[in-house]
Design a protein around this motif. Structure first.
Motif, PDB file in Angstrom:
ATOM      1  N   ALA A  44       0.833  -1.214   0.000  1.00 34.16           N
ATOM      2  CA  ALA A  44       0.000   0.000   0.000  1.00 34.16           C
ATOM      3  C   ALA A  44       0.863   1.257   0.000  1.00 34.16           C
ATOM      4  O   ALA A  44       0.584   2.213  -0.736  1.00 34.16           O
ATOM      5  N   GLN A  45       1.916   1.261   0.806  1.00 31.90           N
ATOM      6  CA  GLN A  45       2.784   2.440   0.848  1.00 31.90           C
ATOM      7  C   GLN A  45       3.553   2.617  -0.450  1.00 31.90           C
ATOM      8  O   GLN A  45       3.697   3.737  -0.943  1.00 31.90           O
ATOM      9  N   ALA A  46       4.045   1.538  -1.022  1.00 33.92           N
ATOM     10  CA  ALA A  46       4.764   1.640  -2.294  1.00 33.92           C
ATOM     11  C   ALA A  46       3.836   2.169  -3.380  1.00 33.92           C
ATOM     12  O   ALA A  46       4.219   3.031  -4.174  1.00 33.92           O
ATOM     13  N   ARG A  47       2.618   1.680  -3.413  1.00 34.38           N
ATOM     14  CA  ARG A  47       1.646   2.128  -4.415  1.00 34.38           C
ATOM     15  C   ARG A  47       1.372   3.628  -4.254  1.00 34.38           C
ATOM     16  O   ARG A  47       1.362   4.379  -5.231  1.00 34.38           O
ATOM     17  N   LEU A  48       1.160   4.081  -3.034  1.00 33.75           N
ATOM     18  CA  LEU A  48       0.932   5.517  -2.794  1.00 33.75           C
ATOM     19  C   LEU A  48       2.162   6.336  -3.174  1.00 33.75           C
ATOM     20  O   LEU A  48       2.035   7.411  -3.779  1.00 33.75           O
ATOM     21  N   ALA A  49       3.337   5.846  -2.831  1.00 33.12           N
ATOM     22  CA  ALA A  49       4.559   6.576  -3.168  1.00 33.12           C
ATOM     23  C   ALA A  49       4.722   6.692  -4.682  1.00 33.12           C
ATOM     24  O   ALA A  49       5.084   7.758  -5.194  1.00 33.12           O
ATOM     25  N   PHE A  50       4.438   5.615  -5.415  1.00 28.35           N
ATOM     26  CA  PHE A  50       4.530   5.684  -6.874  1.00 28.35           C
ATOM     27  C   PHE A  50       3.446   6.587  -7.466  1.00 28.35           C
ATOM     28  O   PHE A  50       3.689   7.291  -8.449  1.00 28.35           O
ATOM     29  N   GLU A  51       2.266   6.593  -6.876  1.00 29.54           N
ATOM     30  CA  GLU A  51       1.213   7.510  -7.342  1.00 29.54           C
ATOM     31  C   GLU A  51       1.635   8.963  -7.115  1.00 29.54           C
ATOM     32  O   GLU A  51       1.411   9.824  -7.970  1.00 29.54           O
TER      33      GLU A  51
END
Length: 135
Positions: free
Chosen positions: A52-59
């Motif tokens: 979830a954090q990686a996805r938010l960071a990439f977004e």
């Protein structure tokens, strides 16, 4: 060439005005993106777990690049900082490969003891060259 500071949306108030840094800096076609974390910038909610954090960071990274006139395909290098590099690397790579599925950029992953907030697990900074990802 002029230096352009990139601070889309809420990052102007949260990063530039309060903490005195730009989300990105563009000079010519080169773009340096400050570290992006797993935080939803509209709700200030931290993602639960590495994926979830990686996805938010990439977004967040994607939004900053778009504001700078570039895309994820224009990334030539990423540097990632992990509070549990060995334990979370496979979950991170899974998400990274969703956002950067081909023509992989250079990547340096660093294990760290802490990030800006204790709940952050990963931070991603990037260098991009606008237009280089176009086929």
């Amino acid at each position: 060439m002029k230096r352009q500071m990139i601070n889309p949306g809420l990052t102007q108030a949260r990063h530039y005005d309060q903490l005195h840094f730009s989300s990105a800096t563009r000079v010519g076609d080169m773009i340096w993106v400050s570290g992006q974390v797993g935080l939803d910038l509209t709700t200030a909610t931290v993602g639960q777990g590495m994926e979830a954090q990686a996805r938010l960071a990439f977004e967040n990274l994607k939004a900053v690049l778009e504001a700078a006139g570039a895309s994820l395909a224009d990334i030539v290098e990423i540097m990632t900082f992990h509070t549990d590099l060995r334990g979370d690397i496979q979950a991170f790579v899974k998400v990274k490969d969703e956002y950067l599925p081909e023509r992989y950029p250079s990547w340096t992953g660093v294990g760290v003891s802490q990030l800006a907030r204790p709940e952050f697990l990963v931070e991603i900074r990037a260098i991009a060259v606008a237009g280089c990802g176009a086929d």
